[in-house]
Structures are given as structure tokens and as C-alpha cells.
Design a protein around this motif. Structure first.
Motif: not given
Length: 214
Positions: A21-30, A133-139, A143-146, A151-155
Motif C-alpha cells: 500500500a505504501l508503494t502504491g501511494a508513492l506511485v500516486a504521489s509521483r 508480482t501482480m500487485g506491483g504490476l497492476i500498480r 500509475g503509468n509507470e514502466v 525491466k530485465g535489469s531488475e531481476l
């Protein structure tokens, strides 16, 4: 009354919902959303992975429907980030590290749910990967983030898969399940931290140029 495994998995679901939830809110702030947008993004991210997991496993009801206080936790996280995000020097850096913590909690939560349901190793690993993975993918998509998962470099997928397999391996070695799940979560975090700090990566696929007929 919870037994040892179900109680631990319950705690992991709550923990992963809070940090995601904190990460989702950070994307909302961006994205400069209003407070309702913050709550929406936080809630969507908090329960997204667990919802997909529960639908795949046929669990009824889905975990947050049985535990609606998870939405209140997500809303509280949204309010916290709404008021504190402007104080952060790099919101994206915080997003990356909080996401790493969320993965380290969500993957063993998914593994634990599948284990408690009596599923075999393949489904157990898939449940862990989906939950992580799915929560972050949906977020990221909303949130219009890549998406980090692309990102292959993110592992990103590699970390979740490795953690789920580690948890199963520790169970096979005879470790009590709560300790094995903790070990799997630690593996996820260490792999993700290595990616963020030292740039660990796997070779990317590089297709050969098409052959010309001569």
C-alpha cells in the motif's frame, strides 16, 4: 484459533498489504493524484497480488473480503504517504526499497497459502510468484509507470521465483514451515537488494540477425 502456519500466513498477508500500500501511494504521489486517488492506488496495490492468487486457487471468499480491515490499513498508508511524500528526497528510491520489502513478505505469504491448501510444489511456487508480482504490476500499469516486472535489469521475476523455490527447498530439508517461509522471504530481499545496490542481472536475450539467402 489459528494454527502455527495459518497464523503466520495471516500475518504475512497483512504485512505485504501494508508495505505494498505504501508503494502504491508513492506511485500516486509521483502521478500527483488527490487523496482519493492515493487511497485507490494504495488499496489496489495492497490486495492486487493476493486477489489474483486467491482467484487462481479458487479460494472463497478472497482474502480481503474476509478481512476488510486490510482496506482500512491501505487507506491509512495512503494518508501517511500523502502527508509525508513531499519530505522524501527521492520518492522513486523509496519506492524501489519498499517494493523489495513488500516482495520479501508477499512471496512467502503466497507460498504459505498454497501450502496450507495442500497444493503441490509447482502450484506453490506459482502462488508465491503471483502474490509477489501482480500487485506491483497492476500498480505500475495503472500509475503509468514502466512495470518493474518488464525491466530485465531488475531481476524482479527471478527474485520472486528464487524465494519461492528457496522456501520449498528449506521445507524439503526439514525446516519448520514458518522458518522456511522466512528463509524464502529473506532470499527474495537479498536478491532484490543485490540488484539495487550492485546491479546484479542475468544475460538478456539477444536475437541473432536473420540469415540472408545467397
Amino acid at each position: 484459533m489459528f494454527d502455527t502456519l495459518s497464523g503466520y500466513v495471516w500475518a504475512l498477508d497483512y504485512g505485504s498489504a501494508l508495505v505494498f500500500a505504501l508503494t502504491g501511494a508513492l506511485v500516486a504521489s509521483r502521478a500527483q493524484l488527490d487523496i482519493i486517488g492515493f487511497i485507490f492506488m494504495a488499496s489496489l496495490t495492497a490486495v492486487g497480488g493476493g486477489t489474483v492468487r486467491d482467484l487462481v486457487l479458487g479460494r472463497d471468499p478472497v482474502f480481503w473480503v474476509a478481512q476488510p480491515e486490510l482496506i482500512l490499513i491501505a487507506a491509512a498508508a495512503a494518508f501517511l504517504v500523502y502527508w509525508t511524500a513531499p519530505m522524501l528526497e527521492s520518492r522513486y528510491r523509496w519506492l524501489l526499497w519498499l517494493d523489495a520489502v513488500a516482495l520479501a513478505v508477499a512471496v512467502p505469504a503466497g507460498v504459505g497459502v498454497a501450502l496450507y491448501g495442500g497444493y503441490g510444489p509447482v502450484i506453490v511456487v506459482i502462488a508465491g510468484v503471483i502474490t509477489g508480482t501482480m500487485g506491483g504490476l497492476i500498480r505500475d500499469v495503472v500509475g503509468n509507470e514502466v512495470p518493474m516486472i518488464l525491466k530485465g535489469s531488475e531481476l524482479y521475476l527471478t527474485c520472486t521465483f528464487g524465494g519461492a523455490v528457496m522456501a520449498l527447498a528449506l521445507i524439503w530439508l526439514g525446516l519448520p514451515r514458518p522458518f522456511a517461509l522466512t528463509g524464502g522471504g529473506l532470499a527474495v530481499f537479498l536478491l532484490r537488494a543485490g540488484t539495487l545496490i550492485w546491479g546484479w542481472s542475468l544475460p538478456a536475450y539477444k536475437p541473432r540477425p536473420p540469415r540472408t539467402r545467397g
